[in-house]
Write a protein that holds these residues in place. Structure first.
Motif, PDB file in Angstrom:
ATOM      1  N   VAL A 190      68.431 141.093 114.948  1.00 13.30           N
ATOM      2  CA  VAL A 190      67.387 142.111 114.754  1.00 13.30           C
ATOM      3  C   VAL A 190      66.330 141.529 113.819  1.00 13.30           C
ATOM      4  CG1 VAL A 190      66.898 144.436 113.918  1.00 13.30           C
ATOM      5  CG2 VAL A 190      69.074 143.955 115.055  1.00 13.30           C
ATOM      6  N   PRO A 191      65.064 141.512 114.220  1.00 16.30           N
ATOM      7  CA  PRO A 191      64.019 140.993 113.313  1.00 16.30           C
ATOM      8  C   PRO A 191      63.939 141.807 112.024  1.00 16.30           C
ATOM      9  CG  PRO A 191      63.215 141.152 115.562  1.00 16.30           C
ATOM     10  CD  PRO A 191      64.547 141.847 115.552  1.00 16.30           C
ATOM     11  N   LEU A 192      63.677 141.095 110.930  1.00 19.14           N
ATOM     12  CA  LEU A 192      63.627 141.756 109.618  1.00 19.14           C
ATOM     13  C   LEU A 192      62.540 142.825 109.570  1.00 19.14           C
ATOM     14  CD1 LEU A 192      64.512 141.923 106.652  1.00 19.14           C
ATOM     15  CD2 LEU A 192      62.882 140.107 106.133  1.00 19.14           C
ATOM     16  N   LEU A 193      61.388 142.545 110.173  1.00 24.79           N
ATOM     17  CA  LEU A 193      60.288 143.511 110.139  1.00 24.79           C
ATOM     18  C   LEU A 193      60.657 144.790 110.882  1.00 24.79           C
ATOM     19  CD1 LEU A 193      57.400 143.845 109.103  1.00 24.79           C
ATOM     20  CD2 LEU A 193      56.582 143.001 111.317  1.00 24.79           C
ATOM     21  N   ASP A 194      61.322 144.644 112.047  1.00 20.95           N
ATOM     22  CA  ASP A 194      61.756 145.837 112.780  1.00 20.95           C
ATOM     23  C   ASP A 194      62.783 146.622 111.985  1.00 20.95           C
ATOM     24  OD1 ASP A 194      60.103 144.953 114.738  1.00 20.95           O
ATOM     25  OD2 ASP A 194      61.702 144.179 116.046  1.00 20.95           O
ATOM     26  N   PHE A 195      63.654 145.931 111.268  1.00 22.38           N
ATOM     27  CA  PHE A 195      64.685 146.612 110.473  1.00 22.38           C
ATOM     28  C   PHE A 195      64.074 147.396 109.312  1.00 22.38           C
ATOM     29  CE2 PHE A 195      67.644 146.210 106.777  1.00 22.38           C
ATOM     30  CZ  PHE A 195      68.592 147.119 107.221  1.00 22.38           C
ATOM     31  N   LEU A 196      63.088 146.815 108.647  1.00 22.31           N
ATOM     32  CA  LEU A 196      62.528 147.454 107.449  1.00 22.31           C
ATOM     33  C   LEU A 196      61.467 148.501 107.754  1.00 22.31           C
ATOM     34  CD1 LEU A 196      62.223 144.386 105.029  1.00 22.31           C
ATOM     35  CD2 LEU A 196      63.982 146.160 105.059  1.00 22.31           C
ATOM     36  N   THR A 197      60.784 148.388 108.879  1.00 20.94           N
ATOM     37  CA  THR A 197      59.656 149.298 109.163  1.00 20.94           C
ATOM     38  C   THR A 197      59.914 150.248 110.317  1.00 20.94           C
ATOM     39  OG1 THR A 197      58.630 147.660 110.624  1.00 20.94           O
ATOM     40  CG2 THR A 197      58.025 147.589 108.283  1.00 20.94           C
ATOM     41  N   GLY A 198      61.007 150.090 111.038  1.00 16.16           N
ATOM     42  CA  GLY A 198      61.282 150.983 112.164  1.00 16.16           C
ATOM     43  C   GLY A 198      61.613 152.393 111.706  1.00 16.16           C
ATOM     44  N   THR A 199      61.224 153.382 112.498  1.00 13.57           N
ATOM     45  CA  THR A 199      61.447 154.795 112.139  1.00 13.57           C
ATOM     46  C   THR A 199      62.513 155.447 113.008  1.00 13.57           C
ATOM     47  OG1 THR A 199      59.634 155.462 113.602  1.00 13.57           O
ATOM     48  CG2 THR A 199      59.094 155.068 111.281  1.00 13.57           C
ATOM     49  N   VAL A 200      63.191 154.692 113.826  1.00  7.26           N
ATOM     50  CA  VAL A 200      64.274 155.227 114.665  1.00  7.26           C
ATOM     51  C   VAL A 200      65.550 154.448 114.360  1.00  7.26           C
ATOM     52  CG1 VAL A 200      65.069 155.674 116.997  1.00  7.26           C
ATOM     53  CG2 VAL A 200      62.615 155.842 116.459  1.00  7.26           C
ATOM     54  N   TRP A 201      66.592 155.171 113.934  1.00  2.00           N
ATOM     55  CA  TRP A 201      67.848 154.537 113.571  1.00  2.00           C
ATOM     56  C   TRP A 201      68.957 155.095 114.459  1.00  2.00           C
ATOM     57  CZ3 TRP A 201      69.462 150.436 110.985  1.00  2.00           C
ATOM     58  CH2 TRP A 201      70.799 150.349 110.598  1.00  2.00           C
ATOM     59  N   THR A 202      69.209 154.423 115.555  1.00  2.00           N
ATOM     60  CA  THR A 202      70.268 154.834 116.479  1.00  2.00           C
ATOM     61  C   THR A 202      71.073 153.594 116.896  1.00  2.00           C
ATOM     62  OG1 THR A 202      68.689 154.637 118.302  1.00  2.00           O
ATOM     63  CG2 THR A 202      69.017 156.837 117.367  1.00  2.00           C
ATOM     64  N   PRO A 203      71.765 152.956 115.968  1.00  2.00           N
ATOM     65  CA  PRO A 203      72.494 151.717 116.292  1.00  2.00           C
ATOM     66  C   PRO A 203      73.698 151.940 117.193  1.00  2.00           C
ATOM     67  CG  PRO A 203      72.976 152.400 114.059  1.00  2.00           C
ATOM     68  CD  PRO A 203      71.912 153.319 114.559  1.00  2.00           C
ATOM     69  N   LEU A 204      74.208 153.183 117.257  1.00  2.00           N
ATOM     70  CA  LEU A 204      75.396 153.462 118.056  1.00  2.00           C
ATOM     71  C   LEU A 204      75.059 154.029 119.420  1.00  2.00           C
ATOM     72  CD1 LEU A 204      77.618 155.042 115.241  1.00  2.00           C
ATOM     73  CD2 LEU A 204      77.331 152.641 115.857  1.00  2.00           C
ATOM     74  N   PHE A 205      73.752 154.205 119.726  1.00  2.00           N
ATOM     75  CA  PHE A 205      73.333 154.742 121.013  1.00  2.00           C
ATOM     76  C   PHE A 205      72.978 153.598 121.947  1.00  2.00           C
ATOM     77  CE2 PHE A 205      71.736 158.957 118.978  1.00  2.00           C
ATOM     78  CZ  PHE A 205      73.042 159.232 118.598  1.00  2.00           C
ATOM     79  N   SER A 206      72.673 153.950 123.175  1.00  2.00           N
ATOM     80  CA  SER A 206      72.237 152.963 124.149  1.00  2.00           C
ATOM     81  C   SER A 206      70.927 153.457 124.790  1.00  2.00           C
ATOM     82  CB  SER A 206      73.299 152.769 125.225  1.00  2.00           C
ATOM     83  OG  SER A 206      72.878 151.798 126.156  1.00  2.00           O
ATOM     84  N   PRO A 207      69.824 152.746 124.642  1.00  2.00           N
ATOM     85  CA  PRO A 207      69.674 151.469 123.933  1.00  2.00           C
ATOM     86  C   PRO A 207      69.639 151.689 122.417  1.00  2.00           C
ATOM     87  CG  PRO A 207      67.568 152.177 124.793  1.00  2.00           C
ATOM     88  CD  PRO A 207      68.556 153.175 125.295  1.00  2.00           C
ATOM     89  N   PRO A 208      70.132 150.747 121.622  1.00  2.00           N
ATOM     90  CA  PRO A 208      70.138 150.919 120.162  1.00  2.00           C
ATOM     91  C   PRO A 208      68.769 150.678 119.552  1.00  2.00           C
ATOM     92  CG  PRO A 208      71.059 148.809 120.741  1.00  2.00           C
ATOM     93  CD  PRO A 208      70.784 149.486 122.033  1.00  2.00           C
ATOM     94  N   SER A 209      68.559 151.282 118.390  1.00  2.00           N
ATOM     95  CA  SER A 209      67.334 151.055 117.614  1.00  2.00           C
ATOM     96  C   SER A 209      67.739 150.874 116.155  1.00  2.00           C
ATOM     97  CB  SER A 209      66.372 152.231 117.764  1.00  2.00           C
ATOM     98  OG  SER A 209      65.172 151.967 117.067  1.00  2.00           O
ATOM     99  N   PHE A 210      67.127 149.936 115.467  1.00  2.00           N
ATOM    100  CA  PHE A 210      67.600 149.542 114.131  1.00  2.00           C
ATOM    101  C   PHE A 210      66.527 149.685 113.054  1.00  2.00           C
ATOM    102  CE2 PHE A 210      70.079 147.140 117.249  1.00  2.00           C
ATOM    103  CZ  PHE A 210      71.368 147.508 116.879  1.00  2.00           C
ATOM    104  N   GLY A 211      65.719 150.713 113.117  1.00  2.00           N
ATOM    105  CA  GLY A 211      64.756 150.976 112.048  1.00  2.00           C
ATOM    106  C   GLY A 211      65.408 151.758 110.926  1.00  2.00           C
TER     107      GLY A 211
END
Length: 317
Positions: A67-88
């Motif tokens: 996961v890119p660091l910028l996407d991790f720190l600035t993303g506003t959707v946090w759904t790591p357990l869903f499909s597709p996952p999002s890591f903000g």
């Protein structure tokens, strides 16, 4: 008789240099043993901390390779357990900030006022009774605080805000603030008690009242210790887990409304660590990335606290 006394004196003079030498050697050896044991204890603590930080860094880097660091720190959707996952991670940071802010609004003023009363107004007998009673709050398990927030504070608040969700950030923050009051009050009282009595007497000599001496002399003189207590309390609030896990809910929607459910960083770590996810999966490695971010935040606060203490101590010396 004179010859006998001379012989005894000579024997004593020959023996005297050896006796203290043996004692000094044993004393030096004992000091070295004690020093080695103390060094071993300190080394175990430091190595344990270094090991924890090393594991955090290694696993967090494994996560950041996917996961890119910028996407991790600035993303506003946090759904790591869903499909597709999002890591903000911003929804977790926002939930942590809101709950910690509410806790600080409760703990800092009440803790400071309690410290002022115990330090400046309470008699020694009253202080001996009240301070242990106040510190009992610190001994209550945090899981009890969590259910207290869920079953008592939330129904009480819903009489004021009927639309409030059962799991919400407000009740969790209020109860967390109550839990932190002893930490703020005890550290602040210690800082105010350490203020030299000569400063108080000088202020009284200028005709100041007790309230003026407290607010204009004692509190400013103890400001470094009080500030350090505040920062340590903020670190404690950010790192609290059980209350927010039970009472704040598990909503990872990006919003700042304290009447709705939120999930904090520590609550997410506890939820994902239950064992439902494979240990080598990217979902499992999210707990190390969030833990590393949490560690950086609390470590920065502790550094600020130490910096303030060191700087103002030098001034008063």
């Amino acid at each position: 008789m004179d010859q006998l006394q001379a012989n005894r004196t000579a024997q004593h003079e020959r023996a005297a240099p050896g006796a203290p030498l043996v004692g000094n050697r044993w004393r030096s050896m004992r000091e070295r043993i004690i020093g080695s044991v103390l060094f071993l204890c300190a080394a175990v603590s430091i190595l344990t901390t270094a090991g924890i930080v090393g594991v955090l860094i290694f696993e967090a880097l494994e996560f950041l390779r996917a996961v890119p660091l910028l996407d991790f720190l600035t993303g506003t959707v946090w759904t790591p357990l869903f499909s597709p996952p999002s890591f903000g991670v911003l929804p977790l940071v926002a939930g942590t900030a809101v709950v910690s802010l509410i806790a600080m609004l409760i703990a800092l003023p009440l803790g400071l006022l309690a410290a002022i009363f115990l330090s400046e107004y309470a008699s020694p007998r009253v202080r001996r009774v009240l301070r242990p009673l106040l510190e009992i709050l610190a001994g209550v398990p945090t899981v009890v605080y969590g259910y207290f927030a869920l079953t008592f504070v939330t129904p009480l608040l819903r009489q004021l805000w009927p639309d409030m969700q059962v799991f919400n950030a407000l009740s969790a923050g209020i109860v967390m603030g109550i839990m932190i009051i002893p930490l703020v009050s005890s550290l602040s009282e210690d800082a105010m008690t350490a203020v030299p009595r000569a400063l108080r007497e000088a202020a009284y000599g200028l005709g100041a009242t007790k309230l003026e001496v407290t607010l204009r002399t004692v509190v400013p003189s103890a400001l470094s210790g009080i500030t350090a207590a505040f920062i340590l309390a903020i670190s404690r609030a950010i790192g609290e887990t059980m209350i927010v896990l039970i009472a704040a809910g598990q909503s990872t929607i990006m919003q700042l409304n304290p009447l709705k459910a939120m999930e904090t960083m520590t609550a997410f770590i506890a939820r994902v660590s239950l064992g439902d996810n494979p240990q080598q999966s990217i979902e499992f490695k999210t707990i190390f990335a969030v833990g590393m971010l949490l560690f950086i935040m609390t470590f920065a606060l502790n550094l600020i606290s130490q910096r303030i203490l060191t700087r103002y101590r030098q001034v008063y010396q």
